[in-house]
Design an enzyme around this catalytic site. Sequence first.
Site, PDB file in Angstrom:
ATOM      1  N   THR A 268       0.844  -1.185   0.000  1.00 37.38           N
ATOM      2  CA  THR A 268       0.000   0.000   0.000  1.00 37.38           C
ATOM      3  C   THR A 268       0.883   1.240   0.000  1.00 37.38           C
ATOM      4  O   THR A 268       2.096   1.159   0.171  1.00 37.38           O
ATOM      5  CB  THR A 268      -0.960  -0.013   1.213  1.00 37.38           C
ATOM      6  OG1 THR A 268      -1.837   1.120   1.144  1.00 37.38           O
ATOM      7  CG2 THR A 268      -0.198   0.013   2.531  1.00 37.38           C
ATOM      8  N   CYS A 269       0.265   2.410  -0.215  1.00 37.73           N
ATOM      9  CA  CYS A 269       1.038   3.670  -0.239  1.00 37.73           C
ATOM     10  C   CYS A 269       0.048   4.824  -0.094  1.00 37.73           C
ATOM     11  O   CYS A 269      -0.901   4.737   0.682  1.00 37.73           O
ATOM     12  CB  CYS A 269       1.857   3.783  -1.532  1.00 37.73           C
ATOM     13  SG  CYS A 269       0.859   3.757  -3.038  1.00 37.73           S
ATOM     14  N   GLY A 270       0.231   5.902  -0.857  1.00 34.40           N
ATOM     15  CA  GLY A 270      -0.684   7.034  -0.789  1.00 34.40           C
ATOM     16  C   GLY A 270      -1.892   6.870  -1.689  1.00 34.40           C
ATOM     17  O   GLY A 270      -3.038   6.998  -1.253  1.00 34.40           O
ATOM     18  N   GLY A 272      -1.736   4.240  -4.410  1.00 37.36           N
ATOM     19  CA  GLY A 272      -1.585   3.004  -5.169  1.00 37.36           C
ATOM     20  C   GLY A 272      -0.491   3.048  -6.208  1.00 37.36           C
ATOM     21  O   GLY A 272      -0.343   2.095  -6.986  1.00 37.36           O
ATOM     22  N   TRP A 300      -3.803   4.715   1.026  1.00 31.94           N
ATOM     23  CA  TRP A 300      -4.107   5.561   2.181  1.00 31.94           C
ATOM     24  C   TRP A 300      -5.159   6.623   1.884  1.00 31.94           C
ATOM     25  O   TRP A 300      -5.963   6.985   2.763  1.00 31.94           O
ATOM     26  CB  TRP A 300      -2.828   6.227   2.706  1.00 31.94           C
ATOM     27  CG  TRP A 300      -3.089   6.964   3.984  1.00 31.94           C
ATOM     28  CD1 TRP A 300      -3.168   8.310   4.188  1.00 31.94           C
ATOM     29  CD2 TRP A 300      -3.364   6.349   5.258  1.00 31.94           C
ATOM     30  NE1 TRP A 300      -3.470   8.581   5.500  1.00 31.94           N
ATOM     31  CE2 TRP A 300      -3.599   7.395   6.175  1.00 31.94           C
ATOM     32  CE3 TRP A 300      -3.440   5.041   5.704  1.00 31.94           C
ATOM     33  CZ2 TRP A 300      -3.892   7.161   7.517  1.00 31.94           C
ATOM     34  CZ3 TRP A 300      -3.737   4.793   7.040  1.00 31.94           C
ATOM     35  CH2 TRP A 300      -3.951   5.860   7.924  1.00 31.94           C
TER      36      TRP A 300
END
Length: 319
Positions: A268-270, A272, A300
């Site tokens: 996951t990240c900010g 995708g 996120w």
Amino acid sequence: MATVNGTRQVSFSSYLVSPKQLNEALKKNPPTKISTSPRVVPLCAAWFMPNDPEGRKGIDSFRQSRIPQARFFDLDAVKDHDSPYPHMLPTAETFAEAMSELGIRRDDEVVVYDTAELGIFSAPRVGWTLRMFGHPNVHLLHNYRLWVREGLPTESGEPAPVEKSKYPVPNYDSKLVISFREMKELGMDYGKEGAEEVEILDARSYGRWAGSDLEPRPGLSSGHVPGSKSMPFQELLDPETKTYLPPDQLRKVFEDRQVDPTRSIISTCGTGVTATIIETALSQAEYGDPNLRRVYDGSWTEWAQRVKESDGLIKKVKA
């Protein structure tokens, strides 16, 4: 370079392709208007964060410097336009339309690449997207920064128009993606007896994961999904060339974070994008079961808008 039925076929031996390998393939397989044989197509995936301090845009970088004959894949345009989140995967129809507009055919060998400025950043997302929709031959240039340093051909200005193709509407490989609903169940169950044991790796900076730094999108709380581990994507790249670390070094990064390769691993990240840097690194390191690795597409930005800190679903590291 193999020949099949009189047509030339390119087949790179690995997902990551060196500048030299791509340059040689392009020289051996120059584009022609009359040929219907599979081609090698460089696909620029240049993209910058919305809060980029220099205000850079991917399309501007593409116009300033690119591999000759490259096409530009716009991450901000090829997406699910009905979603409130920035980079959700497009529908199969939207994807096919974008590929058709780019003049890419189903049998083309596509090599996705990033900017010289960032090295590896958004190209893994576009490569992952093409693989999600089952494009047979997808690779990642390793990387354009080295392409430029090695003095390989570049061009600038407005690209020449391309002839549209008729890219078929593909199937969508949903098993490579985890939904918000399932992520929420994992978050709610975290720490409970009998809960599914998974590894959630977050590519954002440690400060954003910890909740001490602001998110780049105004009004969005920082913090992390319960049980997730901070793994800033920069730790997976060479600090100077911005290429991926060798597989043994990548494995060490995951081992040092105590990532259990027998568990399902979620990246996951900010929004995708950089989550796929982790997914690609896992693949290069042969770490974990490929069938148990998934990307949280909404990442996120979706999570922080759909859950509440009061429910214990946004965790922060206390100072």
